[in-house]
Scaffold this motif. Structure first.
Motif, short mmCIF file in Angstrom:
data_model
loop_
_atom_site.label_atom_id
_atom_site.label_comp_id
_atom_site.label_asym_id
_atom_site.label_seq_id
_atom_site.Cartn_x
_atom_site.Cartn_y
_atom_site.Cartn_z
N GLY A 16 0.65 -1.19 0.02
CA GLY A 16 -0.06 -0.01 -0.02
C GLY A 16 0.79 1.40 -0.01
N SER A 17 0.22 2.43 0.00
CA SER A 17 0.98 3.66 -0.10
C SER A 17 0.31 4.62 0.94
CB SER A 17 0.42 4.39 -1.36
OG SER A 17 0.77 3.70 -2.30
N LEU A 18 1.18 5.39 1.46
CA LEU A 18 0.99 6.50 2.46
C LEU A 18 1.61 8.04 2.17
CD1 LEU A 18 1.02 4.97 6.10
CD2 LEU A 18 -0.86 5.85 4.92
N ASN A 19 0.95 8.86 2.34
CA ASN A 19 1.57 10.27 1.94
C ASN A 19 1.95 11.01 3.31
OD1 ASN A 19 2.96 12.38 0.56
ND2 ASN A 19 0.83 13.28 0.07
N LEU A 20 2.98 11.21 3.78
CA LEU A 20 3.39 12.01 4.95
C LEU A 20 3.53 13.42 4.85
CD1 LEU A 20 6.08 9.85 7.01
CD2 LEU A 20 3.43 9.52 6.76
N SER A 21 3.18 14.15 5.68
CA SER A 21 3.23 15.88 5.29
C SER A 21 4.14 16.34 6.48
CB SER A 21 1.95 16.29 5.33
OG SER A 21 1.12 16.03 4.36
N CYS A 22 4.81 17.34 6.43
CA CYS A 22 5.59 18.14 7.34
C CYS A 22 5.40 19.69 7.13
CB CYS A 22 6.96 17.77 7.38
SG CYS A 22 7.92 18.74 8.53
N ALA A 23 4.50 20.10 8.13
CA ALA A 23 4.22 21.57 8.09
C ALA A 23 5.56 22.33 8.94
CB ALA A 23 3.09 21.98 8.61
N THR A 24 5.91 23.49 8.32
CA THR A 24 7.32 24.07 8.86
C THR A 24 6.58 25.31 9.41
OG1 THR A 24 8.36 24.85 7.09
CG2 THR A 24 8.96 22.70 7.89
N SER A 25 7.23 25.91 10.29
CA SER A 25 6.97 27.12 10.90
C SER A 25 8.09 27.93 11.78
CB SER A 25 5.48 27.53 11.65
OG SER A 25 5.54 26.72 12.62
N GLY A 26 8.10 29.05 11.89
CA GLY A 26 8.93 29.50 12.96
C GLY A 26 10.29 29.94 12.23
N HIS A 27 11.07 30.56 13.30
CA HIS A 27 12.59 30.93 12.60
C HIS A 27 13.14 30.04 12.08
CE1 HIS A 27 16.11 33.23 12.56
NE2 HIS A 27 16.72 32.38 13.53
N THR A 28 13.79 30.03 11.11
CA THR A 28 14.75 29.12 10.19
C THR A 28 16.12 29.57 10.60
OG1 THR A 28 14.22 30.42 8.17
CG2 THR A 28 12.59 28.51 8.83
N PRO A 29 16.80 28.80 11.34
CA PRO A 29 18.20 29.03 11.35
C PRO A 29 18.94 28.37 10.06
CG PRO A 29 17.39 27.42 13.10
CD PRO A 29 16.44 28.13 12.55
N GLU A 30 20.19 28.37 9.90
CA GLU A 30 20.68 27.67 8.76
C GLU A 30 20.75 26.20 8.96
OE1 GLU A 30 20.89 30.82 6.64
OE2 GLU A 30 22.05 29.11 6.19
N TYR A 31 20.09 25.43 7.96
CA TYR A 31 20.26 24.00 7.68
C TYR A 31 20.40 23.81 6.36
CZ TYR A 31 15.41 24.65 7.74
OH TYR A 31 14.12 25.04 7.49
N TYR A 32 20.78 22.45 6.08
CA TYR A 32 21.06 22.32 4.45
C TYR A 32 19.49 21.88 3.65
CZ TYR A 32 22.28 19.64 0.41
OH TYR A 32 22.32 19.10 -1.07
N ALA A 33 18.76 20.82 4.67
CA ALA A 33 17.69 20.61 3.89
C ALA A 33 16.55 20.22 4.97
CB ALA A 33 18.03 19.12 3.28
N ILE A 34 15.43 19.75 4.42
CA ILE A 34 14.61 19.26 5.38
C ILE A 34 13.90 17.79 4.84
CG2 ILE A 34 11.92 19.44 5.67
CD1 ILE A 34 13.18 21.44 7.42
N GLY A 35 14.01 16.99 5.98
CA GLY A 35 13.66 15.43 5.53
C GLY A 35 13.05 14.59 6.44
N TRP A 36 13.14 13.54 6.48
CA TRP A 36 12.66 12.44 7.30
C TRP A 36 13.72 11.36 7.81
CZ3 TRP A 36 7.38 13.02 8.27
CH2 TRP A 36 6.82 13.97 7.29
N PHE A 37 13.70 11.02 9.04
CA PHE A 37 14.23 9.84 9.56
C PHE A 37 13.36 8.76 10.21
CE2 PHE A 37 14.61 10.58 14.13
CZ PHE A 37 14.52 11.73 14.31
#
Length: 121
Positions: A16-37
Motif C-alpha cells: 500500500g501507500s501513504l503520504n506523510l506531510s511536514c508543516a514547518t513554521s517559526g524562525h529558520t536557522p541555517e540548515y541544509y535540507a528538510i527531510g525524514w528519518f
C-alpha cells in the motif's frame, strides 16, 4: 527555532501507500535540507530522505529508493513524503527533521513529534 509538525501516518497493508506531510513554521536557522528519518523499536535511527533548501536536490536511503518520493510546496511551507509499495520493514515512527549534512552521514538538527507508520496485513 523551527517547528515541524508531521501528519499522515497510519496502518496500511503491504504494497500500500501513504503520504506523510511536514508543516514547518517559526524562525529558520541555517540548515541544509528538510527531510525524514525513522526509528523502529530496538533499531537505530535511519535517515530516509531529504530535500535541500536551496536547489531542491533530493537524497534517499538505499532501502527506499524507487519507492519513496520527497517533494516540497514552498508556498505552504510543507514537505511531503509519498511512500509506495510499503513493506513490513518500513514500520517505524517517522520524524520530520532539519538536516545539517547528508554526506558522509546524516546529521539532524531539530525534529517533530513523529508519526507512526505501520505496515501489516
Amino acid at each position: 527555532q523551527v517547528q515541524l509538525v508531521e501528519s499522515g501516518g497510519g496502518l496500511v497493508q503491504p504494497g500500500g501507500s501513504l503520504n506523510l506531510s511536514c508543516a514547518t513554521s517559526g524562525h529558520t536557522p541555517e540548515y541544509y535540507a528538510i527531510g525524514w528519518f525513522r526509528q523502529a523499536p530496538g533499531k537505530e535511527r535511519e535517515g530516509v530522505s531529504c530535500i535541500s533548501v536551496n536547489d531542491g536536490r533530493t537524497y534517499y536511503a538505499d532501502s527506499v529508493k524507487g519507492r519513496f518520493t520527497i517533494s516540497r510546496d514552498n508556498a505552504k511551507n510543507t514537505v511531503y513524503l509519498q511512500m509506495n509499495s510499503l513493506k513490513p520493514e518500513d514500520t517505524a515512527v517517522y520524524y520530520c527533521a532539519t538536516v545539517l549534512i547528508v554526506v558522509p552521514h546524516w546529521d539532524f538538527g531539530s525534529w517533530g513529534q513523529g508519526t507512526q507508520v505501520t505496515v501489516s496485513s
